[in-house]
Design a protein around this motif. Structure first.
Motif, mmCIF file in Angstrom:
data_model
loop_
_atom_site.group_PDB
_atom_site.id
_atom_site.type_symbol
_atom_site.label_atom_id
_atom_site.label_comp_id
_atom_site.label_asym_id
_atom_site.label_seq_id
_atom_site.Cartn_x
_atom_site.Cartn_y
_atom_site.Cartn_z
ATOM 1 N N ASN A 90 65.435 -7.343 -1.061
ATOM 2 C CA ASN A 90 64.728 -8.483 -1.649
ATOM 3 C C ASN A 90 65.778 -9.496 -2.102
ATOM 4 O O ASN A 90 66.960 -9.331 -1.829
ATOM 5 C CB ASN A 90 63.820 -8.054 -2.811
ATOM 6 C CG ASN A 90 64.565 -7.217 -3.819
ATOM 7 O OD1 ASN A 90 65.779 -7.133 -3.786
ATOM 8 N ND2 ASN A 90 63.837 -6.591 -4.716
ATOM 9 N N ARG A 91 65.384 -10.542 -2.797
ATOM 10 C CA ARG A 91 66.326 -11.578 -3.221
ATOM 11 C C ARG A 91 67.395 -10.954 -4.111
ATOM 12 O O ARG A 91 67.093 -10.228 -5.055
ATOM 13 C CB ARG A 91 65.581 -12.695 -3.964
ATOM 14 C CG ARG A 91 66.454 -13.909 -4.254
ATOM 15 C CD ARG A 91 65.583 -15.078 -4.662
ATOM 16 N NE ARG A 91 66.329 -16.181 -5.215
ATOM 17 C CZ ARG A 91 66.674 -17.273 -4.535
ATOM 18 N NH1 ARG A 91 66.330 -17.381 -3.269
ATOM 19 N NH2 ARG A 91 67.334 -18.244 -5.112
ATOM 20 N N VAL A 92 68.657 -11.281 -3.811
ATOM 21 C CA VAL A 92 69.758 -10.648 -4.517
ATOM 22 C C VAL A 92 70.428 -11.637 -5.462
ATOM 23 O O VAL A 92 70.288 -12.849 -5.312
ATOM 24 C CB VAL A 92 70.807 -10.083 -3.536
ATOM 25 C CG1 VAL A 92 70.214 -8.973 -2.709
ATOM 26 C CG2 VAL A 92 71.362 -11.170 -2.648
ATOM 27 N N GLY A 93 71.155 -11.111 -6.418
ATOM 28 C CA GLY A 93 71.901 -11.941 -7.347
ATOM 29 C C GLY A 93 73.070 -12.621 -6.648
ATOM 30 O O GLY A 93 73.539 -12.190 -5.600
ATOM 31 N N ALA A 94 73.563 -13.673 -7.258
ATOM 32 C CA ALA A 94 74.623 -14.470 -6.651
ATOM 33 C C ALA A 94 75.891 -13.652 -6.419
ATOM 34 O O ALA A 94 76.612 -13.887 -5.454
ATOM 35 C CB ALA A 94 74.923 -15.686 -7.530
ATOM 36 N N LYS A 95 76.160 -12.699 -7.276
ATOM 37 C CA LYS A 95 77.374 -11.887 -7.122
ATOM 38 C C LYS A 95 77.271 -10.907 -5.954
ATOM 39 O O LYS A 95 78.288 -10.468 -5.418
ATOM 40 C CB LYS A 95 77.653 -11.116 -8.409
ATOM 41 C CG LYS A 95 78.044 -12.018 -9.565
ATOM 42 C CD LYS A 95 78.340 -11.220 -10.807
ATOM 43 C CE LYS A 95 78.740 -12.135 -11.953
ATOM 44 N NZ LYS A 95 79.002 -11.401 -13.191
ATOM 45 N N VAL A 153 75.610 -11.500 -3.044
ATOM 46 C CA VAL A 153 75.301 -12.172 -1.776
ATOM 47 C C VAL A 153 76.299 -11.814 -0.687
ATOM 48 O O VAL A 153 75.937 -11.631 0.478
ATOM 49 C CB VAL A 153 75.239 -13.703 -1.994
ATOM 50 C CG1 VAL A 153 75.242 -14.446 -0.690
ATOM 51 C CG2 VAL A 153 74.006 -14.064 -2.788
ATOM 52 N N ASP A 154 77.578 -11.668 -1.028
ATOM 53 C CA ASP A 154 78.606 -11.405 -0.024
ATOM 54 C C ASP A 154 78.482 -10.020 0.623
ATOM 55 O O ASP A 154 79.137 -9.756 1.624
ATOM 56 C CB ASP A 154 79.999 -11.579 -0.625
ATOM 57 C CG ASP A 154 80.303 -13.042 -0.924
ATOM 58 O OD1 ASP A 154 79.751 -13.908 -0.214
ATOM 59 O OD2 ASP A 154 81.072 -13.310 -1.866
ATOM 60 N N LEU A 155 77.660 -9.146 0.067
ATOM 61 C CA LEU A 155 77.418 -7.853 0.706
ATOM 62 C C LEU A 155 76.539 -8.003 1.945
ATOM 63 O O LEU A 155 76.575 -7.162 2.845
ATOM 64 C CB LEU A 155 76.735 -6.891 -0.270
ATOM 65 C CG LEU A 155 77.516 -6.500 -1.516
ATOM 66 C CD1 LEU A 155 76.626 -5.669 -2.442
ATOM 67 C CD2 LEU A 155 78.759 -5.716 -1.120
ATOM 68 N N TYR A 156 75.742 -9.066 1.989
ATOM 69 C CA TYR A 156 74.738 -9.227 3.035
ATOM 70 C C TYR A 156 75.059 -10.324 4.037
ATOM 71 O O TYR A 156 74.404 -10.443 5.058
ATOM 72 C CB TYR A 156 73.375 -9.501 2.398
ATOM 73 C CG TYR A 156 72.948 -8.380 1.503
ATOM 74 C CD1 TYR A 156 72.488 -7.189 2.031
ATOM 75 C CD2 TYR A 156 73.044 -8.497 0.121
ATOM 76 C CE1 TYR A 156 72.104 -6.145 1.204
ATOM 77 C CE2 TYR A 156 72.676 -7.455 -0.712
ATOM 78 C CZ TYR A 156 72.200 -6.281 -0.165
ATOM 79 O OH TYR A 156 71.835 -5.247 -0.972
ATOM 80 N N ARG A 157 76.076 -11.139 3.766
ATOM 81 C CA ARG A 157 76.454 -12.186 4.700
ATOM 82 C C ARG A 157 77.947 -12.448 4.618
ATOM 83 O O ARG A 157 78.580 -12.158 3.606
ATOM 84 C CB ARG A 157 75.700 -13.476 4.424
ATOM 85 C CG ARG A 157 76.015 -14.063 3.043
ATOM 86 C CD ARG A 157 76.300 -15.527 3.123
ATOM 87 N NE ARG A 157 76.366 -16.101 1.794
ATOM 88 C CZ ARG A 157 77.486 -16.584 1.268
ATOM 89 N NH1 ARG A 157 78.599 -16.553 1.934
ATOM 90 N NH2 ARG A 157 77.491 -17.111 0.068
ATOM 91 N N LYS A 158 78.484 -12.980 5.717
ATOM 92 C CA LYS A 158 79.884 -13.390 5.751
ATOM 93 C C LYS A 158 79.914 -14.858 6.134
ATOM 94 O O LYS A 158 79.406 -15.242 7.189
ATOM 95 C CB LYS A 158 80.659 -12.552 6.773
ATOM 96 C CG LYS A 158 82.125 -12.889 6.821
ATOM 97 C CD LYS A 158 82.841 -11.982 7.805
ATOM 98 C CE LYS A 158 84.318 -12.320 7.819
ATOM 99 N NZ LYS A 158 85.022 -11.519 8.827
ATOM 100 N N ASP A 159 80.484 -15.684 5.266
ATOM 101 C CA ASP A 159 80.534 -17.126 5.492
ATOM 102 C C ASP A 159 81.787 -17.459 6.295
ATOM 103 O O ASP A 159 82.901 -17.237 5.834
ATOM 104 C CB ASP A 159 80.541 -17.866 4.155
ATOM 105 C CG ASP A 159 80.329 -19.349 4.297
ATOM 106 O OD1 ASP A 159 80.175 -19.813 5.444
ATOM 107 O OD2 ASP A 159 80.310 -20.044 3.269
ATOM 108 N N ILE A 160 81.602 -17.986 7.509
ATOM 109 C CA ILE A 160 82.731 -18.357 8.360
ATOM 110 C C ILE A 160 82.745 -19.859 8.624
ATOM 111 O O ILE A 160 83.242 -20.318 9.644
ATOM 112 C CB ILE A 160 82.701 -17.572 9.694
ATOM 113 C CG1 ILE A 160 81.395 -17.806 10.429
ATOM 114 C CG2 ILE A 160 82.957 -16.105 9.458
ATOM 115 C CD1 ILE A 160 81.410 -17.291 11.854
ATOM 116 N N THR A 161 82.215 -20.637 7.679
ATOM 117 C CA THR A 161 82.179 -22.087 7.822
ATOM 118 C C THR A 161 83.600 -22.637 7.817
ATOM 119 O O THR A 161 84.373 -22.354 6.898
ATOM 120 C CB THR A 161 81.385 -22.721 6.662
ATOM 121 O OG1 THR A 161 80.102 -22.101 6.594
ATOM 122 C CG2 THR A 161 81.224 -24.209 6.866
#
Length: 131
Positions: free
Chosen positions: A66-71, A73-81
């Motif tokens: 479900n919606r996760v806390g801001a801390k 978030v990096d467990l579920y996505r990797k930002d490669i921008t």
């Protein structure tokens, strides 16, 4: 999990309806193709989200329950921008502030004439004759 729900869960959008609208407008792509809000998301997919004139590139690491806390978030996505995207946004900010300061309103008639004179050679010929 649906793409709109995933983007909402990883806090890319504030509400799920905003995420749905972004998908409908074509601002969300998976592997380079536009997606509908109901598209299922799986691990290791590359998602491109256009938000605030930046193309964010995200790799799905895992599906959150479900919606996760801001801390978390990096467990579920990797930002490669790439950094160039953010630098481009900075350049846009500077270009907008170049001519007029914020809050000064519309250009006056004199400002408009000065702009026209600077950008258009025909203005000089019409109003001042050929020189």
């Amino acid at each position: 999990m649906r793409i709109d729900k995933y983007l909402w869960c990883i806090r890319m959008f504030k509400t799920r309806s905003i995420a749905t609208d972004a998908c409908k407008k074509g601002h969300v792509k998976i592997e380079g193709s536009n997606v509908k809000p109901s598209k299922e998301v799986f691990g290791t997919e590359k998602i491109i989200v256009r938000k605030n004139q930046i193309n964010y590139q995200i790799i799905v690491m895992d599906i959150p329950p479900n919606r996760v806390g801001a801390k978390l978030v990096d467990l579920y996505r990797k930002d490669i921008t790439p950094k160039e995207e953010f630098e481009h946004l900075e350049l846009l900010k500077y270009s907008k502030d170049y001519y007029r300061k914020k809050g000064t309103g519309r250009p006056t008639k004199k400002d408009r004439r000065d702009i026209d004179e600077y950008t258009d050679d025909t203005y000089i010929e019409e109003n001042h004759g050929t020189e």
